[in-house]
Design a protein around this motif. Structure first.
Motif, mmCIF file in Angstrom:
data_model
loop_
_atom_site.group_PDB
_atom_site.id
_atom_site.type_symbol
_atom_site.label_atom_id
_atom_site.label_comp_id
_atom_site.label_asym_id
_atom_site.label_seq_id
_atom_site.Cartn_x
_atom_site.Cartn_y
_atom_site.Cartn_z
ATOM 1 N N ASN A 27 0.941 -1.383 0.140
ATOM 2 C CA ASN A 27 0.068 0.117 -0.232
ATOM 3 C C ASN A 27 0.853 1.411 -0.069
ATOM 4 O O ASN A 27 1.794 1.272 0.603
ATOM 5 N N SER A 28 0.627 2.194 -0.793
ATOM 6 C CA SER A 28 1.093 3.312 -0.762
ATOM 7 C C SER A 28 0.863 4.321 0.443
ATOM 8 O O SER A 28 -0.298 4.417 1.002
ATOM 9 N N LEU A 29 2.040 4.845 1.043
ATOM 10 C CA LEU A 29 1.848 5.461 2.552
ATOM 11 C C LEU A 29 0.988 6.902 1.964
ATOM 12 O O LEU A 29 1.313 7.543 1.219
ATOM 13 N N SER A 30 0.215 7.219 3.050
ATOM 14 C CA SER A 30 -0.738 8.120 3.012
ATOM 15 C C SER A 30 -0.014 9.569 3.415
ATOM 16 O O SER A 30 -0.778 10.646 3.515
ATOM 17 N N TYR A 31 1.059 9.620 3.799
ATOM 18 C CA TYR A 31 2.014 10.629 4.670
ATOM 19 C C TYR A 31 2.222 11.807 3.433
ATOM 20 O O TYR A 31 2.569 11.369 2.329
ATOM 21 N N CYS A 32 2.392 12.969 3.885
ATOM 22 C CA CYS A 32 3.167 14.003 3.067
ATOM 23 C C CYS A 32 4.531 13.595 2.707
ATOM 24 O O CYS A 32 5.265 12.724 3.388
#
Lengths: 259, 74
Positions: A27-32
């Motif tokens: 999963n792609s991290l949701s962080y900036c």
């Protein structure tokens, strides 16, 4: 192009030095961009992978930016109510004492709404690991002032800078925890350079070993950046963190076991 | 003396262009691309691949874990 053919020869499985660990999901991290959460997640996953604890570890995810952490590490998870992760982790550890239990909390979760749970869990000396990400701001909700915001630091609810006369002083909760008899290993680290990443990794590895020996609460504070909340580029925010956060939150071990 | 040569592979589509790897690279191997990836970020790429020594500093600080590092002696 001669050089380029040489590069292709280097890229072989036998020459592999560093690869993202399999404990991290796809999963792609949701962080900036540039957020320290991603690095902290990855080194935690690396330790779990290297120690072979994937099926033995239970994480408690917080409320905050890292609320979706259960999507990123392929281990067992329990989501806790805001700030209550140490209480949930206490229950899990007492019911399943052979498992490795850790919580992963931000400063809004651990040092604001969950102060009581944190202090009491540490005072009881529960055999859990608490990972505390301190970026001095409420990053998820839009950069409001947190208890850990530095004096004079601007945030969306302290636009003229934090005035200690009316808003109080930053809470050094890690120092408070270090003074409690129940805590066993308390340290403050960061993940913004390769050297600091290695030190933090070492601290997490030690904490897992202490938990195996039922020694008491381990707390690792990771001083991190918040490029979006601080309104800076990631590189600027790392520099700002070195210049401003580290004098107030000095890195190093606050409580080491007597051996 | 054997020379150590390294190489990195960047997962371009997952890169968020934070430039932390570019700053931490001791040899100046990594630069940010002028083009953007599917998310609209200027992704990192090994602009000077011959300088890479395979120290893995970039991979260690990458928040999104997009860098894979290889190293060999020539």
């Amino acid at each position: 192009m001669v050089e380029f053919s040489g590069i292709k020869e280097i890229i072989k499985p036998g020459n592999l030095v560093y690869k993202k660990t399999n404990i991290m999901t796809e999963n792609s991290l949701s962080y900036c961009p540039g957020c320290g959460h991603g690095t902290a997640h990855r080194i935690l996953a690396e330790i779990i992978g290297e120690e072979g604890l994937q099926s033995e570890t239970i994480g408690v995810s917080p409320v905050g930016c890292s609320v979706f952490m259960y999507n990123y590490l392929d281990i067992d998870w329990q989501e806790a109510a805001h700030g209550r992760a140490p209480a949930v982790a206490t229950a899990i550890k007492r019911l399943l004492p052979e498992k490795f239990v850790f919580t992963y909390q931000g400063d809004g979760d651990l040092a604001a709404i969950g102060t009581a749970e944190t202090i009491h869990a540490c005072n009881r000396g529960e055999n859990i690991l608490i990972i505390f990400i301190n970026n001095g701001i409420y990053g998820m909700t839009g950069g409001q002032m947190a208890p850990t915001t530095l004096p004079g630091m601007k945030s969306s609810t302290s636009p003229y800078g934090r005035d200690v006369k009316t808003m109080g002083f930053p809470l050094k909760i890690t120092d408070i925890v270090a003074s409690l008899p129940g805590s066993y290993y308390v340290t403050r680290q960061s993940v913004h350079t390769a050297a600091n990443v290695k030190k933090t990794k070492k601290a997490i590895r030690k904490s897992f070993q202490y938990q195996k020996l039922n020694k008491g609460t381990c707390l690792i504070e990771i001083v991190s950046n918040c490029p979006s909340g601080w309104k800076m580029t990631p590189v600027q925010s790392n520099k700002w963190m070195e210049e401003n956060m580290f004098p107030y939150y000095p890195l190093g071990d606050l409580k080491t076991p007597e051996e | 003396m054997a020379k150590i040569r390294g190489s990195i592979v960047v997962n371009v589509e997952r890169c968020k262009g934070c430039e932390v790897c570019m700053v931490t690279c001791p040899t100046g191997t990594i630069e940010m691309a002028k083009e953007v990836n599917g998310k609209g970020y200027n992704y990192a790429f090994p602009a000077n691949p011959e300088l890479c020594i395979g120290c893995a500093n970039c991979a260690m600080v990458c928040p999104d874990g997009v860098i894979t590092v290889y190293k060999t002696k020539i």
